[in-house]
Write a protein that holds these residues in place. Structure first.
Motif, PDB file in Angstrom:
ATOM      1  N   MET A   1       0.834  -1.202   0.000  1.00  0.00           N
ATOM      2  CA  MET A   1       0.000   0.000   0.000  1.00  0.00           C
ATOM      3  C   MET A   1       0.872   1.257   0.000  1.00  0.00           C
ATOM      4  O   MET A   1       1.844   1.340   0.745  1.00  0.00           O
ATOM      5  CB  MET A   1      -0.907   0.012   1.238  1.00  0.00           C
ATOM      6  CG  MET A   1      -1.914   1.140   1.262  1.00  0.00           C
ATOM      7  SD  MET A   1      -2.851   1.195   2.811  1.00  0.00           S
ATOM      8  CE  MET A   1      -1.663   1.971   3.900  1.00  0.00           C
ATOM      9  N   LYS A   2       0.528   2.198  -0.840  1.00  0.00           N
ATOM     10  CA  LYS A   2       1.278   3.451  -0.879  1.00  0.00           C
ATOM     11  C   LYS A   2       1.031   4.243   0.398  1.00  0.00           C
ATOM     12  O   LYS A   2      -0.061   4.223   0.953  1.00  0.00           O
ATOM     13  CB  LYS A   2       0.853   4.278  -2.096  1.00  0.00           C
ATOM     14  CG  LYS A   2       1.392   3.748  -3.420  1.00  0.00           C
ATOM     15  CD  LYS A   2       1.083   4.730  -4.528  1.00  0.00           C
ATOM     16  CE  LYS A   2       1.666   4.242  -5.842  1.00  0.00           C
ATOM     17  NZ  LYS A   2       1.382   5.193  -6.936  1.00  0.00           N
ATOM     18  N   ASN A   3       2.059   4.942   0.820  1.00  0.00           N
ATOM     19  CA  ASN A   3       1.949   5.755   2.023  1.00  0.00           C
ATOM     20  C   ASN A   3       1.787   7.219   1.626  1.00  0.00           C
ATOM     21  O   ASN A   3       2.694   7.811   1.045  1.00  0.00           O
ATOM     22  CB  ASN A   3       3.196   5.575   2.890  1.00  0.00           C
ATOM     23  CG  ASN A   3       3.053   6.247   4.241  1.00  0.00           C
ATOM     24  OD1 ASN A   3       2.013   6.813   4.551  1.00  0.00           O
ATOM     25  ND2 ASN A   3       4.084   6.182   5.044  1.00  0.00           N
ATOM     26  N   PHE A   4       0.637   7.793   1.946  1.00  0.00           N
ATOM     27  CA  PHE A   4       0.363   9.178   1.576  1.00  0.00           C
ATOM     28  C   PHE A   4       0.545  10.135   2.746  1.00  0.00           C
ATOM     29  O   PHE A   4       0.321  11.324   2.619  1.00  0.00           O
ATOM     30  CB  PHE A   4      -1.057   9.293   1.011  1.00  0.00           C
ATOM     31  CG  PHE A   4      -1.253   8.471  -0.233  1.00  0.00           C
ATOM     32  CD1 PHE A   4      -0.836   8.940  -1.466  1.00  0.00           C
ATOM     33  CD2 PHE A   4      -1.823   7.208  -0.166  1.00  0.00           C
ATOM     34  CE1 PHE A   4      -0.993   8.184  -2.613  1.00  0.00           C
ATOM     35  CE2 PHE A   4      -1.992   6.441  -1.313  1.00  0.00           C
ATOM     36  CZ  PHE A   4      -1.574   6.926  -2.535  1.00  0.00           C
ATOM     37  N   LEU A   5       0.959   9.594   3.892  1.00  0.00           N
ATOM     38  CA  LEU A   5       1.256  10.415   5.055  1.00  0.00           C
ATOM     39  C   LEU A   5       2.762  10.395   5.286  1.00  0.00           C
ATOM     40  O   LEU A   5       3.444   9.445   4.930  1.00  0.00           O
ATOM     41  CB  LEU A   5       0.542   9.883   6.295  1.00  0.00           C
ATOM     42  CG  LEU A   5      -0.983   9.794   6.239  1.00  0.00           C
ATOM     43  CD1 LEU A   5      -1.509   9.178   7.526  1.00  0.00           C
ATOM     44  CD2 LEU A   5      -1.605  11.171   6.022  1.00  0.00           C
ATOM     45  N   THR A   6       3.266  11.438   5.910  1.00  0.00           N
ATOM     46  CA  THR A   6       4.696  11.497   6.173  1.00  0.00           C
ATOM     47  C   THR A   6       5.006  11.234   7.639  1.00  0.00           C
ATOM     48  O   THR A   6       4.155  11.417   8.517  1.00  0.00           O
ATOM     49  CB  THR A   6       5.279  12.867   5.758  1.00  0.00           C
ATOM     50  OG1 THR A   6       6.690  12.836   5.930  1.00  0.00           O
ATOM     51  CG2 THR A   6       4.688  13.995   6.591  1.00  0.00           C
ATOM     52  N   ASN A   7       6.238  10.813   7.878  1.00  0.00           N
ATOM     53  CA  ASN A   7       6.754  10.590   9.227  1.00  0.00           C
ATOM     54  C   ASN A   7       7.688  11.731   9.636  1.00  0.00           C
ATOM     55  O   ASN A   7       8.224  11.733  10.725  1.00  0.00           O
ATOM     56  CB  ASN A   7       7.516   9.253   9.261  1.00  0.00           C
ATOM     57  CG  ASN A   7       8.106   8.946  10.628  1.00  0.00           C
ATOM     58  OD1 ASN A   7       9.319   9.013  10.801  1.00  0.00           O
ATOM     59  ND2 ASN A   7       7.255   8.637  11.575  1.00  0.00           N
ATOM     60  N   ARG A   8       7.859  12.708   8.731  1.00  0.00           N
ATOM     61  CA  ARG A   8       8.795  13.808   8.982  1.00  0.00           C
ATOM     62  C   ARG A   8       8.093  15.145   8.803  1.00  0.00           C
ATOM     63  O   ARG A   8       7.348  15.338   7.843  1.00  0.00           O
ATOM     64  CB  ARG A   8       9.979  13.751   8.013  1.00  0.00           C
ATOM     65  CG  ARG A   8      10.699  12.437   7.981  1.00  0.00           C
ATOM     66  CD  ARG A   8      11.649  12.384   6.802  1.00  0.00           C
ATOM     67  NE  ARG A   8      12.906  13.034   7.096  1.00  0.00           N
ATOM     68  CZ  ARG A   8      13.747  13.482   6.181  1.00  0.00           C
ATOM     69  NH1 ARG A   8      13.439  13.395   4.897  1.00  0.00           N
ATOM     70  NH2 ARG A   8      14.890  14.028   6.522  1.00  0.00           N
ATOM     71  N   VAL A   9       8.369  16.078   9.714  1.00  0.00           N
ATOM     72  CA  VAL A   9       7.841  17.437   9.575  1.00  0.00           C
ATOM     73  C   VAL A   9       8.969  18.429   9.807  1.00  0.00           C
ATOM     74  O   VAL A   9       9.925  18.148  10.537  1.00  0.00           O
ATOM     75  CB  VAL A   9       6.698  17.733  10.570  1.00  0.00           C
ATOM     76  CG1 VAL A   9       5.473  16.895  10.244  1.00  0.00           C
ATOM     77  CG2 VAL A   9       7.129  17.521  12.020  1.00  0.00           C
ATOM     78  N   LEU A  10       8.850  19.580   9.160  1.00  0.00           N
ATOM     79  CA  LEU A  10       9.798  20.661   9.386  1.00  0.00           C
ATOM     80  C   LEU A  10       9.112  21.752  10.197  1.00  0.00           C
ATOM     81  O   LEU A  10       7.976  22.133   9.902  1.00  0.00           O
ATOM     82  CB  LEU A  10      10.302  21.220   8.055  1.00  0.00           C
ATOM     83  CG  LEU A  10      11.408  22.277   8.169  1.00  0.00           C
ATOM     84  CD1 LEU A  10      12.421  22.125   7.037  1.00  0.00           C
ATOM     85  CD2 LEU A  10      10.839  23.695   8.140  1.00  0.00           C
TER      86      LEU A  10
END
Length: 306
Positions: free
Chosen positions: A1-10
């Motif tokens: 499944m593609k991941n459309f959320l991120t685990n990194r933020v700036l």
């Protein structure tokens, strides 16, 4: 499944956070009843650090840029307005409404880009000269999974430029006019991400901000057709920044919805149950940033996909 959320933020740690009179012209969530700039800055940093730590506890990678006192950028704590990143290796720079916010654009973001040679930069800032403004993921709420972009039109969200963004990034545009009540009158809400949050399985939206019935029906249909559960929020909840949240993915694959304490406190139990079916709610107390900056948690987090 593609991941459309991120685990990194700036995030940008402020050096001189204060009330910005330039943005207050149309950001009606800002208040100016403060007495001491230094005290505001001190409180904002404490709130910033606490939010960053909570995210790290949930295994979210937090990339921090330390702002500088010069040039003076009172809203630097809200970086998601001037740039966005995308999984296809694209970095987009956006035209800003307030002149002192244009000073926030900095090359420091590139310090976190591992493969600079593969980076594609799309610079839309030239549009400032003709008054065509589009303030990133403040102006637009992106359903990255279904490639749909939602935009509430205002001085900060030009419809033509919004459509150009959608053409460049292959998104379906859904624009509308969201309004709030101020002194008994309806006025445009300055940013879409104040009234709308898009999760993978649900959408929080102040749907009654859309007075035009055809627009409202179109927005509702778009959300439901995309397979998401619709969670309507009230104007009072919007005023407490419930619409200004962001869904992220932890390292173990589970999802969190990050919001402020004021947003969490006004969340109804029926709404909470829908969210918690797919995401853990994480909140942090940022009263100074909300009151004097006129933005909340989502505004402080720039998703980093590069």
């Amino acid at each position: 499944m593609k991941n459309f959320l991120t685990n990194r933020v700036l995030m940008v740690r402020p050096a001189a956070f204060t009330y910005n009179c330039e943005t207050a012209k149309d950001n009606l969530y800002q208040k100016n009843d403060y007495k001491d700039d230094k005290e505001l800055q001190k409180k904002a940093v404490i709130e910033f650090d606490a939010l960053a730590e909570k995210l790290r506890e949930k295994t979210i990678e937090v990339l921090v840029i330390q702002d500088t006192k010069e040039p003076h950028t009172p809203d630097s704590i809200f970086p998601n307005n001037w740039f966005s990143t995308h999984k296809n290796g694209t970095l987009i720079l956006y035209p800003m409404y307030a002149e002192n916010r244009r000073l926030e654009r900095t090359s420091k973001v590139l310090d976190f880009v591992k493969d600079k040679e593969a980076l594609k930069i799309i610079d839309l800032t030239e549009n400032e000269k003709t008054g065509r403004i589009l303030e990133g993921t403040g102006s637009m709420c992106l359903d990255r999974k279904n490639k749909i972009a939602y935009a509430s039109l205002s001085k900060r969200t030009n419809e033509e430029l919004f459509k150009e963004f959608c053409e460049i990034m292959d998104y379906k545009p859904v624009s509308f006019s969201g309004k709030q009540t101020v002194d008994g009158k309806k006025v445009p809400i300055y940013h879409t991400n104040v009234l709308m949050t898009i999760g993978e399985e649900y959408v929080l939206i102040f749907l009654d901000s859309i007075e035009d019935e055809k627009e409202k029906v179109r927005v509702r249909k778009s959300i439901l057709d995309s397979g998401k559960e619709l969670i309507e929020i009230t104007e009072e909840q919007t005023n407490h920044f419930l619409g200004n949240a962001l869904e992220l993915r932890k390292k173990d694959g589970n999802k969190i919805l990050v919001m402020s304490k004021s947003a969490n406190d006004i969340l109804r139990e029926d709404q909470r149950k829908i969210i918690e079916k797919s995401a853990e709610i994480v909140y942090s107390d940022i009263p100074t940033i909300e009151r004097y900056g006129g933005g909340s948690v989502r505004c402080m987090l720039a998703e980093f996909f590069l």
